[in-house]
Design a protein around this motif. Structure first.
Motif, mmCIF file in Angstrom:
data_model
loop_
_atom_site.group_PDB
_atom_site.id
_atom_site.type_symbol
_atom_site.label_atom_id
_atom_site.label_comp_id
_atom_site.label_asym_id
_atom_site.label_seq_id
_atom_site.Cartn_x
_atom_site.Cartn_y
_atom_site.Cartn_z
ATOM 1 N N GLU A 83 36.682 48.800 47.285
ATOM 2 C CA GLU A 83 37.201 49.386 48.368
ATOM 3 C C GLU A 83 36.264 48.933 49.749
ATOM 4 O OE1 GLU A 83 38.243 53.435 48.118
ATOM 5 O OE2 GLU A 83 39.996 53.057 46.849
ATOM 6 N N ASP A 84 36.933 48.463 50.796
ATOM 7 C CA ASP A 84 36.369 48.301 52.052
ATOM 8 C C ASP A 84 36.581 49.520 52.820
ATOM 9 O OD1 ASP A 84 35.015 47.583 54.205
ATOM 10 O OD2 ASP A 84 36.223 45.654 54.430
ATOM 11 N N ASN A 85 35.740 50.512 53.070
ATOM 12 C CA ASN A 85 36.021 51.743 53.916
ATOM 13 C C ASN A 85 36.668 51.512 55.136
ATOM 14 O OD1 ASN A 85 35.494 53.275 51.793
ATOM 15 N ND2 ASN A 85 33.494 53.109 52.179
ATOM 16 N N ARG A 86 36.353 50.284 55.543
ATOM 17 C CA ARG A 86 36.497 50.060 57.036
ATOM 18 C C ARG A 86 38.214 49.628 57.140
ATOM 19 N NH1 ARG A 86 32.529 45.237 58.151
ATOM 20 N NH2 ARG A 86 33.366 44.663 56.204
ATOM 21 N N ARG A 87 38.833 49.227 56.128
ATOM 22 C CA ARG A 87 40.250 48.933 55.973
ATOM 23 C C ARG A 87 40.874 50.030 55.128
ATOM 24 N NH1 ARG A 87 40.591 44.722 52.224
ATOM 25 N NH2 ARG A 87 42.828 44.391 53.001
ATOM 26 N N THR A 88 40.214 50.842 54.363
ATOM 27 C CA THR A 88 41.104 51.942 53.679
ATOM 28 C C THR A 88 41.073 53.116 54.505
ATOM 29 O OG1 THR A 88 38.977 52.508 52.698
ATOM 30 C CG2 THR A 88 40.612 51.154 51.439
ATOM 31 N N THR B 18 41.746 39.825 35.518
ATOM 32 C CA THR B 18 41.342 40.070 37.015
ATOM 33 C C THR B 18 42.771 39.960 37.825
ATOM 34 O OG1 THR B 18 39.279 38.967 36.240
ATOM 35 C CG2 THR B 18 39.849 39.220 38.697
ATOM 36 N N ASN B 19 42.787 40.903 38.540
ATOM 37 C CA ASN B 19 43.947 41.051 39.498
ATOM 38 C C ASN B 19 43.571 40.728 40.934
ATOM 39 O OD1 ASN B 19 46.461 42.584 37.483
ATOM 40 N ND2 ASN B 19 44.270 43.077 37.115
ATOM 41 N N ILE B 20 44.425 39.760 41.321
ATOM 42 C CA ILE B 20 44.168 39.355 42.563
ATOM 43 C C ILE B 20 45.347 39.402 43.791
ATOM 44 C CG2 ILE B 20 42.094 37.946 42.098
ATOM 45 C CD1 ILE B 20 43.802 35.547 42.377
ATOM 46 N N ALA B 21 45.275 39.472 44.842
ATOM 47 C CA ALA B 21 46.314 39.428 46.036
ATOM 48 C C ALA B 21 46.198 38.232 46.566
ATOM 49 C CB ALA B 21 46.168 40.835 46.704
ATOM 50 N N PRO B 22 47.357 37.566 47.092
ATOM 51 C CA PRO B 22 47.588 36.510 47.703
ATOM 52 C C PRO B 22 47.370 36.401 49.362
ATOM 53 C CG PRO B 22 49.685 37.163 47.059
ATOM 54 C CD PRO B 22 48.718 38.214 46.789
ATOM 55 N N TYR C 14 43.156 40.287 51.962
ATOM 56 C CA TYR C 14 42.646 40.649 50.913
ATOM 57 C C TYR C 14 41.730 39.342 50.444
ATOM 58 C CZ TYR C 14 45.613 44.494 49.683
ATOM 59 O OH TYR C 14 46.198 45.668 49.787
ATOM 60 N N TYR C 15 41.525 38.241 51.487
ATOM 61 C CA TYR C 15 40.798 37.312 51.223
ATOM 62 C C TYR C 15 39.610 37.291 50.515
ATOM 63 C CZ TYR C 15 38.422 32.542 51.656
ATOM 64 O OH TYR C 15 37.769 31.462 51.224
ATOM 65 N N PHE C 16 38.494 38.049 51.264
ATOM 66 C CA PHE C 16 37.215 38.187 50.882
ATOM 67 C C PHE C 16 37.067 38.970 49.398
ATOM 68 C CE2 PHE C 16 36.551 37.187 55.163
ATOM 69 C CZ PHE C 16 35.521 36.134 55.052
ATOM 70 N N ASP C 17 37.987 40.234 49.294
ATOM 71 C CA ASP C 17 38.237 40.820 47.813
ATOM 72 C C ASP C 17 38.523 39.807 46.823
ATOM 73 O OD1 ASP C 17 37.467 43.153 49.285
ATOM 74 O OD2 ASP C 17 39.692 43.534 49.588
#
Length: 623
Positions: free
Chosen positions: A253-258, A318-322, A326-329
């Motif tokens: 998680e990126d706490n700046r976004r969550t 590995t699950n990813i989002a398009p 979410y690019y850097f994650d």
């Protein structure tokens, strides 16, 4: 007793690389505020590409074992990536399935799914039951048993989801380097209905919370363990144990976004720390240096020790989002997946063999019984009671109770036999003591102090009395050695020493007094009157001209009263600190009236003053 049996492989030891599959979540327009479109695109069933963030006109391509696009169903993911490794657990080997990816990428949906579209976990358990059922129906002499355990790692604490009341559980390692958790609940399973009955309530015990990126975000790592034990009914009772690990990892998680705060922020820190340790483990395994792998730095990596670099057949989904948000994650997850597919595991069959233990206690008891019976017969007072005869159906010698009774009787017989001998020895000892006392009293009366001749005659007169009071054995020895009178002197020697002891003490006193007188005379001759050094000239001053000495002392006194800091430092044995103390003393008390006033300054003792005078006088005179 169980013995570990190695795998019987004819060739080289088999290895298994970690298989990595990537699943792309469907595109969600509400997640893309700027309507930029997807940043990831699949090329075929194994390749995909992502836009290069350094240059938007370029793409970065990745190759994996499998790529599942947005159209791939739950069943398609299971059949292509998970089902091929499940038969290994029925042969005594381990298998692992891990779901990895950022938060909100669909890991929990891939592993759990829903009632209409079940995920990997229910499909894998159902497949295990389908594999076990034909073997049980075949009746080939093997029996199978299944158990399940379900746990979560929340804030670096291992919690049992099947028993929520338990506290943090420890992680241990046995002698065969297998990871185990003492106190973890193991529920037996007879059918898939039993599994569904226990798994669904346990899943509700898992810690979840809502964040800005996910309405039901997993705040812990969940691990489901299915253990399959195959046991051979006939000897030698071989046993094969296979384990299936189904792992749903919490997302980075990126706490700046969550927008995490408070408890959510603490949970996020624990999740990111464990995933960072997982990344270090993967880097260490791929390094090839053979150094330390930091499995123990986190409880997650400690439990996944068998899945990554261990003895398991592993699959990582590995699950990813398009979306571009979410690019850097996504980019980080793809890089981690690319490193993970290089890990090589070494699976082997875990088989134990029950070795029959020979019955060696019965012959040993018979041998001990024979020894006790032999000692009982050789005793001087045999007992009339005989031990009870063993039961006809019993193959052993007398029981333990009979052996104890026989041993007690044997000891009692020995004590009764030794009683006359003990009484006789005590009587002889008392007679010896009385004879010795009577002999010593008579010798003191017949031998006045200072006459050695009368002592010898008295000792010869009492010889017969001493011999008559001896026991028969000692009398016989002395009668055989009558030609050696030295034996008599051994008894009277202590009395002779005590009589001469006062004379020795007097001699010692005389000698010590003479020595003391000589020492006192020598001290009187060497003793000289003591006083201060300025009262009388010392030995080194007596050889100098008195006028020169007085003139030098006056020069030193004048320098002490009028000299500057530099001039004072020019004196012998006067340094920077002493020069400052002399200047301070002059400012407070005025000039020095005599040289002996230096003793009043701190750090200058009489001995140091004497050395100071000697050094400066000799220096001023030129010697």
């Amino acid at each position: 007793m169980a013995q570990r049996v190695p795998t019987a492989d004819t060739g080289a030891k088999k290895t298994s690389r970690v298989r990595v599959a990537v699943r792309l979540r469907p595109y969600m327009e509400k997640e893309d505020d700027k309507a930029e479109g997807p940043c990831v695109r699949g090329l075929d069933s194994q390749n995909l590409e992502i836009i290069n963030w350094r240059n938007a006109t370029e793409t970065v391509k990745y190759h994996f074992d499998a790529f599942h696009d947005e159209q791939t169903t739950q069943q398609g993911v299971f059949l292509a990536s998970v089902k091929p490794i499940l038969p290994h657990i029925l042969t005594g080997q381990n298998a692992s399935v891990l779901a990895y990816g950022p938060t909100g990428a669909g890991k929990t949906h891939t592993m759990l799914g829903s009632r209409e579209r079940p995920g990997v976990i229910p499909r894998a358990v159902k497949e295990v039951f389908n594999l076990v059922r034909p073997q049980e129906e075949a009746q080939d002499g093997w029996g199978c048993s299944l158990t399940m355990s379900y746990l979560e790692i929340y804030n670096e604490k291992v919690l049992d989801l099947l028993s929520p009341s338990t506290q943090d559980l420890p992680i241990r390692e046995d002698k065969d380097r297998n990871i185990l958790i003492p106190g973890l609940t193991q529920t037996p399973l007879a059918s898939f209905a039993d599994f569904d009955q226990h798994f669904v309530p346990a899943s509700l015990n898992r810690t979840t919370a809502s964040t800005k990126l996910n309405q039901r975000s997993s705040r812990s790592h969940a691990i489901l363990l299915i253990k399959v034990v195959r046991t051979q009914r006939a000897p030698p009772h071989r046993q094969q144990t296979g384990k299936l690990y189904l792992v749903d990892l919490a997302g980075s998680e990126d706490n700046r976004r969550t927008g995490n705060q408070g408890l959510r922020l603490k949970e996020s820190g624990a999740i990111n720390l464990s995933l960072f340790t997982l990344s270090k483990v993967v880097d260490s395994l791929n390094g090839g240096t053979g150094g330390r792998v930091p499995y123990r730095d986190s409880k997650l990596t400690r439990l996944l020790q068998d899945s990554l670099g261990g003895s398991s057949h592993s699959v990582m989904i590995t699950n990813i989002a398009p979306e571009y948000s979410y690019y850097f994650d996504t980019f980080s997850a793809l890089n981690f997946a690319a490193k993970s597919k290089l890990i090589v595991n070494k699976p082997f069959v875990r088989e134990t063999l029950t070795v029959p233990v020979p019955q060696v206690k019965r012959p040993r008891e018979e041998a001990e019984g024979d020894q006790l019976r032999k000692k009982h017969k050789d005793g001087r007072k045999p007992s009339t009671a005989s031990p009870p005869a063993p039961h006809p159906s019993s193959t052993s010698a007398p029981s333990m109770l009979d052996r104890l009774v026989a041993l007690e009787k044997l000891m009692m017989g020995c004590q009764e036999k030794d009683k006359p001998t003990m009484k006789q020895s005590r009587k002889e000892t008392e007679e010896l003591k009385e004879g010795q006392k009577e002999f010593e009293s008579k010798s003191r009366l017949n031998c006045p102090s200072g006459s050695g001749l009368s002592w010898e005659t008295s000792s010869s007169n009492q010889d017969s009395l001493f011999r008559n009071n001896l026991p028969p054995l000692q009398r016989k020895l002395i009668s055989g050695n009558t030609a050696k009178p030295k034996k008599q002197q051994a008894v009277v020697l202590p009395l002779q020493v005590t009589q001469l002891q006062p004379l020795k003490q007097v001699l010692v006193v005389k000698t010590s007094s003479v020595c003391m007188k000589k020492k006192r005379q020598q001290l009187d001759q060497d003793e000289e009157p003591k006083g201060k050094e300025n009262m009388a000239p010392s030995g080194w001053e007596s050889h100098l001209d008195r006028s020169l000495v007085e003139r030098s002392k006056q020069e030193i006194l004048t320098l002490l009263n009028t000299g500057s800091h530099k001039d004072l430092k020019g004196l012998q044995l006067i340094g920077d600190k002493k020069a400052k103390l002399i200047l301070g003393w002059r400012e407070i008390y005025g000039s020095f009236t005599k040289l002996e006033d230096l003793i009043q300054i701190e750090g200058i003792t009489e001995k140091r003053f004497s050395s100071f005078m000697k050094a400066n006088l000799l220096s001023s005179i030129g010697l």
